[in-house]
Design a protein around this motif. Structure first.
Motif, PDB file in Angstrom:
ATOM      1  N   LEU A  11      11.587  52.020  32.723  1.00  0.00           N
ATOM      2  CA  LEU A  11      12.658  52.957  33.086  1.00  0.00           C
ATOM      3  C   LEU A  11      12.698  54.187  32.190  1.00  0.00           C
ATOM      4  O   LEU A  11      13.087  55.264  32.638  1.00  0.00           O
ATOM      5  N   GLY A  40      13.020  51.724  43.435  1.00  0.00           N
ATOM      6  CA  GLY A  40      13.558  52.459  42.299  1.00  0.00           C
ATOM      7  C   GLY A  40      14.160  53.808  42.645  1.00  0.00           C
ATOM      8  O   GLY A  40      14.323  54.659  41.777  1.00  0.00           O
ATOM      9  N   ARG A 133       6.227  51.619  38.231  1.00  0.00           N
ATOM     10  CA  ARG A 133       6.326  52.312  39.506  1.00  0.00           C
ATOM     11  C   ARG A 133       5.315  53.453  39.549  1.00  0.00           C
ATOM     12  O   ARG A 133       5.006  54.078  38.539  1.00  0.00           O
TER      13      ARG A 133
END
Length: 158
Positions: A11, A40, A133
């Motif tokens: 993150l 996300g 991601r």
């Protein structure tokens, strides 16, 4: 159209991408965000909001459709059009946001593609693992092309 890529292992790296992009945003910026459930989108939206100086909690506007926030840098308009038909979205007068004085971020943007401005930054988020991601950025029009090119030159995007 050129496509740029960013891999976030966690993150904090997602927040870094959001921060770098938000530093370039200006009134009328439109970010079209897509990705599977759980990819996300909301986490990225929250990171953009923080980068724009939005205080407090930013949640996905799944049922309210549009949330407006005052940032220290620019107003932030956060939309989630997942539950809208094209006709319903058309009736909302989204142009006021797209061409307004803030930054508009649209989750599930591909569902209203025909209503979005021709010039925008499209971002597709792909789930890679629990924390990682892949972000694929497709800039359409100036200044989006310039921004992505600049971030690539600086080593953030590839």
């Amino acid at each position: 159209m050129d496509t740029y890529e960013f891999i976030a292992d966690d993150l904090s790296q997602t927040a870094e991408l959001a921060s770098q992009l938000a530093s370039l945003f200006r009134p009328g910026t439109v970010v079209a965000l897509d990705g599977d459930l759980g990819a996300g989108k909301t986490a990225f939206s929250q990171a953009v909001a923080r980068a724009l100086g939005v205080g407090g909690v930013v949640v996905s506007p799944t049922f309210t459709i549009i949330k407006e926030y005052e940032g220290t840098e620019l107003p932030f308009y956060h939309m989630d059009v997942y539950r809208l038909s094209m006709e319903e979205a058309d009736e909302l007068g989204l142009d006021e946001y797209f061409y307004g004085d803030g930054v508009t971020l649209v989750e599930w943007a591909s569902l209203i593609d025909d209503l979005l401005p021709a010039e925008r930054l499209s971002i597709y988020i792909e789930y890679m693992s629990e924390h990682a991601r892949r972000f694929r950025l497709v800039p359409v029009g100036e200044p989006y092309i310039h921004w992505c090119s600049r971030l690539k030159e600086n080593g953030l995007l590839r």
